[in-house]
Design an enzyme around this catalytic site. Sequence first.
Site, PDB file in Angstrom:
ATOM      1  N   GLY A  29      41.274  43.380  31.022  1.00  0.00           N
ATOM      2  CA  GLY A  29      40.183  43.606  30.076  1.00  0.00           C
ATOM      3  C   GLY A  29      40.509  44.656  29.033  1.00  0.00           C
ATOM      4  O   GLY A  29      41.574  45.285  29.057  1.00  0.00           O
ATOM      5  N   SER A  30      39.560  44.866  28.125  1.00  0.00           N
ATOM      6  CA  SER A  30      39.815  45.738  26.974  1.00  0.00           C
ATOM      7  C   SER A  30      39.699  47.222  27.318  1.00  0.00           C
ATOM      8  O   SER A  30      40.236  48.069  26.606  1.00  0.00           O
ATOM      9  CB  SER A  30      38.832  45.391  25.848  1.00  0.00           C
ATOM     10  OG  SER A  30      37.501  45.526  26.319  1.00  0.00           O
ATOM     11  N   ALA A  85      34.763  46.035  34.432  1.00  0.00           N
ATOM     12  CA  ALA A  85      33.622  45.266  34.958  1.00  0.00           C
ATOM     13  C   ALA A  85      32.713  44.892  33.792  1.00  0.00           C
ATOM     14  O   ALA A  85      32.711  45.548  32.748  1.00  0.00           O
ATOM     15  CB  ALA A  85      32.844  46.074  35.985  1.00  0.00           C
ATOM     16  N   LYS A  96      31.737  40.711  37.554  1.00  0.00           N
ATOM     17  CA  LYS A  96      33.005  40.661  36.819  1.00  0.00           C
ATOM     18  C   LYS A  96      33.362  39.231  36.464  1.00  0.00           C
ATOM     19  O   LYS A  96      32.709  38.300  36.909  1.00  0.00           O
ATOM     20  CB  LYS A  96      34.124  41.267  37.684  1.00  0.00           C
ATOM     21  CG  LYS A  96      34.104  42.796  37.737  1.00  0.00           C
ATOM     22  CD  LYS A  96      35.123  43.385  38.710  1.00  0.00           C
ATOM     23  CE  LYS A  96      36.532  42.952  38.421  1.00  0.00           C
ATOM     24  NZ  LYS A  96      36.966  43.297  37.044  1.00  0.00           N
ATOM     25  N   GLY A  98      34.149  38.247  33.082  1.00  0.00           N
ATOM     26  CA  GLY A  98      33.975  37.932  31.660  1.00  0.00           C
ATOM     27  C   GLY A  98      35.291  37.526  30.996  1.00  0.00           C
ATOM     28  O   GLY A  98      35.324  36.681  30.112  1.00  0.00           O
ATOM     29  N   GLY A  99      36.375  38.131  31.501  1.00  0.00           N
ATOM     30  CA  GLY A  99      37.682  37.833  30.924  1.00  0.00           C
ATOM     31  C   GLY A  99      38.383  36.669  31.615  1.00  0.00           C
ATOM     32  O   GLY A  99      39.500  36.292  31.252  1.00  0.00           O
ATOM     33  N   GLU A 105      41.856  39.350  40.167  1.00  0.00           N
ATOM     34  CA  GLU A 105      41.286  40.709  40.235  1.00  0.00           C
ATOM     35  C   GLU A 105      40.762  40.974  41.637  1.00  0.00           C
ATOM     36  O   GLU A 105      41.027  42.004  42.250  1.00  0.00           O
ATOM     37  CB  GLU A 105      40.144  40.867  39.216  1.00  0.00           C
ATOM     38  CG  GLU A 105      40.619  40.957  37.779  1.00  0.00           C
ATOM     39  CD  GLU A 105      39.472  40.938  36.792  1.00  0.00           C
ATOM     40  OE1 GLU A 105      38.391  40.401  37.099  1.00  0.00           O
ATOM     41  OE2 GLU A 105      39.671  41.460  35.670  1.00  0.00           O
ATOM     42  N   LYS A 123      27.691  48.941  30.313  1.00  0.00           N
ATOM     43  CA  LYS A 123      27.804  48.053  31.475  1.00  0.00           C
ATOM     44  C   LYS A 123      26.884  48.474  32.622  1.00  0.00           C
ATOM     45  O   LYS A 123      26.744  47.768  33.612  1.00  0.00           O
ATOM     46  CB  LYS A 123      29.249  48.042  31.996  1.00  0.00           C
ATOM     47  CG  LYS A 123      30.340  47.863  30.959  1.00  0.00           C
ATOM     48  CD  LYS A 123      30.287  46.524  30.302  1.00  0.00           C
ATOM     49  CE  LYS A 123      31.474  46.241  29.386  1.00  0.00           C
ATOM     50  NZ  LYS A 123      32.762  46.177  30.073  1.00  0.00           N
TER      51      LYS A 123
HETATM   52  O1  DER Z   1      36.740  39.970  33.540  1.00  0.00           O
HETATM   53  C1  DER Z   1      36.602  41.122  33.982  1.00  0.00           C
HETATM   54  O2  DER Z   1      35.970  41.391  35.037  1.00  0.00           O
HETATM   55  C2  DER Z   1      37.227  42.237  33.200  1.00  0.00           C
HETATM   56  O3  DER Z   1      37.361  43.345  34.010  1.00  0.00           O
HETATM   57  C3  DER Z   1      36.436  42.496  31.917  1.00  0.00           C
HETATM   58  O4  DER Z   1      35.288  41.704  31.847  1.00  0.00           O
HETATM   59  C4  DER Z   1      36.075  43.947  31.723  1.00  0.00           C
HETATM   60  O5  DER Z   1      35.386  44.061  30.500  1.00  0.00           O
HETATM   61  P1  DER Z   1      35.975  44.937  29.289  1.00  0.00           P
HETATM   62  O6  DER Z   1      36.955  44.062  28.558  1.00  0.00           O
HETATM   63  O7  DER Z   1      34.764  45.294  28.492  1.00  0.00           O
HETATM   64  O8  DER Z   1      36.673  46.147  29.900  1.00  0.00           O
END
Ligand code: DER
Length: 223
Positions: A29-30, A85, A96, A98-99, A105, A123
């Site tokens: 993630g970012s 997260a 979790k 989103g990516g 993970e 978050k």
């Molecule tokens: O997919 C996930 O769980 C990643 O950790 C990600 O969603 C975390 O979000 P971020 O890119 O805002 O850190």
Amino acid sequence: NELDRNKKIIGEEAAKYIKNGMTVGLGSGSTVYWMLKKLGERVEEGLDVKGIPTSKKTERLAKEFHIPLLEFSDIQQIDLAIDGADEVDEHLNLLKGGGGSLVREKIVDAEAKQLIIIADESKLVLHLGTFYLPVEVVPFGWEVTASRIAKLGGSTTLRETNNHVFVSDNGNYILDCDFGQIKEPATLHEKLKLLVGVVETGLFVGMTTNVISTKNGKLIKLA
Ligand code: DER
């Protein structure tokens, strides 16, 4: 901007917890991006560390930052995992995925002796579920798996990127599920895991005791 600045200070703070000789689970993630960048600088300065990446994207970044990597077959233990997260509730339960990296993970995060979550103030939620819940499913028969999930009360959307179905690093699909407020994440996770066709859910329950976040742009630590 403000959000990136928060992610940067959180990620860099988390990199300080990595000790010489550690095997570290590298999240995705970012926010994790900033941790990896800072860790790479520490490796350049001589830190001896081995990383196990939780996605192909993280693997590429780790190589770019010259962080030595291991395969699972090479490791004795994972001393620490640092991951992002999408949502953190007041019990430090996580949503979790989103990516799209939730399966790798969770495998790495579950194996780590300690999991530190790095998630900016946007978050932190009272209840999980504002963000749709990602569920990784086997592509074969995903339509019937989706209808099983719907019977649990979650409307599902097959994740797409650039007008193509998203395929995870593991060759699976992701259904983004709207269950509304998730007041009992453990119960929902268990019900979902029992469904034929479900690989893993984005509910990470009782897996972390440490969250590094921000409040009004200042670092805070939740334990
Ligand atoms: O997919 C996930 O769980 C990643 O950790 C990600 O969603 C975390 O979000 P971020 O890119 O805002 O850190």
